[in-house]
Design a protein around this motif. Structure first.
Motif, PDB file in Angstrom:
ATOM      1  N   LYS A  82      -2.323   5.306   0.423  1.00  0.00           N
ATOM      2  CA  LYS A  82      -1.221   5.263  -0.535  1.00  0.00           C
ATOM      3  C   LYS A  82      -1.188   6.515  -1.406  1.00  0.00           C
ATOM      4  CE  LYS A  82      -1.586   2.388  -4.003  1.00  0.00           C
ATOM      5  NZ  LYS A  82      -1.549   1.148  -4.787  1.00  0.00           N
ATOM      6  N   TYR A  83      -2.372   7.044  -1.705  1.00  0.00           N
ATOM      7  CA  TYR A  83      -2.457   8.219  -2.575  1.00  0.00           C
ATOM      8  C   TYR A  83      -2.635   9.518  -1.778  1.00  0.00           C
ATOM      9  CZ  TYR A  83      -2.930   4.742  -6.237  1.00  0.00           C
ATOM     10  OH  TYR A  83      -2.708   3.697  -7.068  1.00  0.00           O
ATOM     11  N   PHE A  89       0.812  -1.224   0.000  1.00  0.00           N
ATOM     12  CA  PHE A  89       0.000   0.000   0.000  1.00  0.00           C
ATOM     13  C   PHE A  89       0.841   1.269   0.000  1.00  0.00           C
ATOM     14  CE2 PHE A  89       0.658  -0.578   4.545  1.00  0.00           C
ATOM     15  CZ  PHE A  89       0.889   0.710   4.984  1.00  0.00           C
ATOM     16  N   GLY A  90       2.096   1.203   0.332  1.00  0.00           N
ATOM     17  CA  GLY A  90       2.939   2.401   0.339  1.00  0.00           C
ATOM     18  C   GLY A  90       3.576   2.703  -1.002  1.00  0.00           C
ATOM     19  N   GLU A  91       3.384   1.828  -2.037  1.00  0.00           N
ATOM     20  CA  GLU A  91       4.021   2.038  -3.331  1.00  0.00           C
ATOM     21  C   GLU A  91       3.176   2.994  -4.159  1.00  0.00           C
ATOM     22  OE1 GLU A  91       4.412  -1.773  -5.030  1.00  0.00           O
ATOM     23  OE2 GLU A  91       5.624  -2.593  -3.408  1.00  0.00           O
ATOM     24  N   ASN A  92       3.576   4.239  -4.278  1.00  0.00           N
ATOM     25  CA  ASN A  92       2.839   5.237  -5.055  1.00  0.00           C
ATOM     26  C   ASN A  92       3.121   5.053  -6.543  1.00  0.00           C
ATOM     27  OD1 ASN A  92       1.617   6.653  -2.908  1.00  0.00           O
ATOM     28  ND2 ASN A  92       3.595   7.612  -2.465  1.00  0.00           N
ATOM     29  N   GLY A 142      -5.361   0.831   2.955  1.00  0.00           N
ATOM     30  CA  GLY A 142      -4.042   0.912   2.341  1.00  0.00           C
ATOM     31  C   GLY A 142      -4.059   1.667   1.024  1.00  0.00           C
TER      32      GLY A 142
END
Length: 708
Positions: free
Chosen positions: A671-672, A541-544, A667
């Protein structure tokens, strides 16, 4: 013929106009007369209220000054009790120099055994006379003068404060009453020319601007000076109110006002002045002003009104419209003048009240029994009423029972120890759930004891929610790391299992028992694969990603997918989409997954039917798109609310949910750079009616900016 007919018609019109104007002016004049009388009565009452405030202020100043002199006498008595003669003289001389401005014209010490009198007066010289104090001043020594200063009126112009220093010595302060009172009354003004006067408990004038009245009987002095004027009203006020220690206001007739003679109507306000409680000595101060000051102002106003009407008569053709316009203009002007005058009288009170009323905090006061003494408008409006609606009511009229019990425990502690206490409370009503940070502060009376407790409460619900959100974020971050490791470890053997299962299925005959068993294994393996994919998606979920989406378009696509399901489950769909929302940050597919998960949860909560509402709007100030999904389902309990975004936590029966839905939603949204809020009212709550339960999910997503 046509000309004469025109003239006749014109004459009729003019005549009708004149008659109409006269009727209107007559009615208007009658209304003016009635309104002027009413305005005079209102203005006089308001003016007397202002005079009463002045009288109370004079009363307070006199009582405070006498209390100061008594304290000076107490201090002097305590000092000279054990001092020798030279030290006593030196101290009394310094005391006399300090309090001579307060009207004290002599300080004396009487030796009751030798009948010697030693004193300081205006000469500032110490004099010793061999005289009996009883013979000299005709003073009756009060039986309690040994413990505190006693008061004795020698006559209407002189008063003695006395106190025993030793069994055979008596200390006295002799006070010039008119001179003492002149400090407080001489410069008093009410209106333009109003003044103050004061009588004692026997009805004698102790102070009056007309100095010939000082020392005379207030009932006889006026009759002696103005025998042709009836003083019935002022005598009644003096006898039945002022001499009985009451305060109030009224109207009376006088024959004198600052050198002006004749029959003069005056407005009066009066207040009692407590000089001594033992023996009981009470004065009464009055503030008076001629009512002509108010009449002059009102008459001048109405004179202009009648002049304007006279002008209207001269221009009959235009009078019909001008009269109404003029009436409205003057009425507005008169109302504004009255409002300004009323505001001046209440300004001091409003200054304090505005501070409390303008505060957007819960402010209220309680007594020891937990009864509401006062409350500001913000608090009353929150509980659905006005401040007066809650005065005198018990705490349980506004707070839940458990909160009321905690209030009482804290109240008892504040009253016992006299110290402030701060505590947070969770309040749940039919419509609101909030956290209040309440500061309980003691309000002390003059005696030093706690009279009431002031409670100032601030809504810290938002801070609490942010705190919980941070806790959830930390939980999800740690669980996400764990989930990623578990998913990768499970994915490899799961791929091997599915591969060999597929190979065995191709080698088995369809319809055989082995084939059916292998298909069950394959189906359960695929379910495990889906769970693993959810875990990996949650862990990432942290991968933008640099993506943008039209949120309204994604919502409409989801509607096409779920419309049949909603219809089958007897759920009515209501939506309101704001087409002005620009492109937002987010992957279209992931946003569709978010909306679909939330709709599925809402459908599950509305077994048996209900209403699903979805709306979108654009917050221009914060540049965020807001999506709200509301259902009328069973709601979420308070116990479950703090855990709904935890992975693998679900309230569904075993086999119906994995507990990853809301965790994945959380998440994706975070994330966004967005955030998610959940507000729910459980159907099991005893505070909630059957029609107000349900859940509201609010998503806030940032707008896509070029170059991101």
């Amino acid at each position: 013929m046509s000309v004469s007919l025109f003239k006749g018609r014109t004459l009729k019109i003019v005549s009708a106009l004149i008659i109409s104007t006269l009727i209107i002016l007559g009615v208007s004049g009658f209304i003016d007369l009635r309104s002027s009388r009413n305005l005079r009565n209102i203005s006089k009452a308001q003016f007397n209220e202002e005079q009463l405030v002045i009288a109370r202020n004079i009363k307070w100043n006199i009582e405070q000054e006498l209390e100061f002199l008594k304290n000076e006498m107490d201090l002097a008595a305590s000092v000279i009790r054990d001092a020798d003669e030279p030290e006593t003289r030196r101290y009394l001389k310094n005391t006399f120099t300090r309090i001579i401005k307060d009207g004290i014209y002599k300080i004396s010490i009487y030796d009751l055994s030798s009948f010697q009198c030693s004193s300081y007066d205006y000469s500032h010289q110490w004099k010793t006379l061999k005289k009996s104090p009883v013979q000299d001043f005709k003073i009756k020594i009060h039986k309690n003068s040994r413990t505190f200063p006693s008061v004795y009126m020698m006559d209407s112009k002189n008063m003695v404060l006395l106190k025993s220093v030793k069994p055979d010595r008596l200390l006295t302060f002799e006070l010039d009453v008119p001179g003492f009172l002149a400090r407080f009354l001489r410069e008093t003004r009410s209106g333009k020319t109003g003044y103050a006067w004061l009588i004692d408990g026997d009805g004698l004038f102790l102070f009056h601007p007309f100095t010939g009245f000082i020392g005379q009987n207030a009932f006889m002095a006026r009759d002696k000076r103005d025998p042709d004027i009836s003083h019935k009203n002022i005598n009644f006020i003096q006898e039945n109110n002022m001499l009985k220690g009451l305060e109030g206001s009224g109207v009376y007739t006088s024959g004198w006002h600052r050198g002006i003679t004749g029959q003069i109507e005056k407005l009066i306000a009066y207040a009692p002045v407590s000089i001594s409680k033992d023996p009981v000595i009470s004065w009464s101060v009055a503030v008076a002003a001629p009512s002509a000051e108010i009449d002059e102002y009102i008459n001048r106003t109405y004179l202009w009104r009648f002049l304007s009407h006279a002008v209207i008569i001269l221009i009959l053709v235009l009078s019909a419209g001008a009269i109404f316009f003029n009436e409205r203009r003057w009425n507005r002007k008169l109302e504004s003048i009255i409002e300004v005058r009323t505001g001046m009288l209440k300004r001091s009170e409003e200054k304090y009240r505005s501070l409390v009323e303008s505060a957007e905090d819960f402010i209220y006061t309680l007594n020891r029994e937990g009864i509401l003494v006062s409350m500001n408008s913000f608090t009353a409006a929150f509980f659905g009423g006005f401040p007066d609606d809650f005065k005198g009511k018990d705490l349980q009229a506004v707070f839940p029972e458990d909160t009321s019990k905690e209030h009482r425990v804290i109240l008892e502690h504040v009253y016992k120890h006299g110290k402030s206490i701060r505590k947070e409370f969770f309040i749940e009503t039919e419509e609101d759930k909030l956290w209040l940070n309440i500061n309980f502060m003691p309000i002390r009376e003059e005696s030093g004891t706690v009279g009431t407790v002031l409670c100032i409460a601030r809504d810290v619900t938002r801070e609490k929610n942010m705190e919980l959100q941070m806790i959830n974020t930390e939980k999800l971050a740690s669980i996400g790391t764990l989930a990623a490791g578990v998913a990768h470890e499970v994915n490899n053997p799961l791929g091997v299992i599915l591969g060999f299962t597929d190979d065995l299925i191709r080698k088995s005959e369809k319809g055989s028992r082995i084939y059916d068993d292998l298909k069950i294994i394959e189906r359960q393996g695929m379910h495990c694969k889906q769970v693993v994919e959810n875990l990996l998606r949650f862990a990432r979920f942290g991968e933008n990603r640099d993506v943008k989406a039209d949120i309204n378009s994604q919502i409409r696509d989801i509607f096409k997918i779920v419309s049949h399901t909603l219809e089958m489950d007897n759920i009515r769909l209501e939506y309101d989409l704001d087409d002005t929302i620009p492109m937002i940050k987010g992957d279209p597919g992931e946003l569709q997954q978010v909306i679909l998960n939330l709709i599925n949860n809402a459908v599950y909560a509305m077994k048996g039917g209900g209403t699903l509402s979805l709306c979108s709007r654009f917050n221009e100030n914060r540049k965020k798109a807001v999506i709200e999904i509301r259902d009328t389902g069973t709601g979420i309990s308070v116990e479950d609310m703090d855990r709904i975004f935890e992975p693998f936590y679900t309230t569904k029966p075993e086999g119906e949910g994995t507990g990853l839905g809301l965790a994945i939603v959380y998440g994706i949204i975070t994330k966004y750079g967005g955030n998610i809020e959940c507000h729910s009212v459980s159907a099991d709550s005893p505070m909630v009616s059957k029609t107000k339960h349900g859940t509201l999910i609010k998503l806030k997503l940032p707008v896509y900016e070029r170059g991101e």
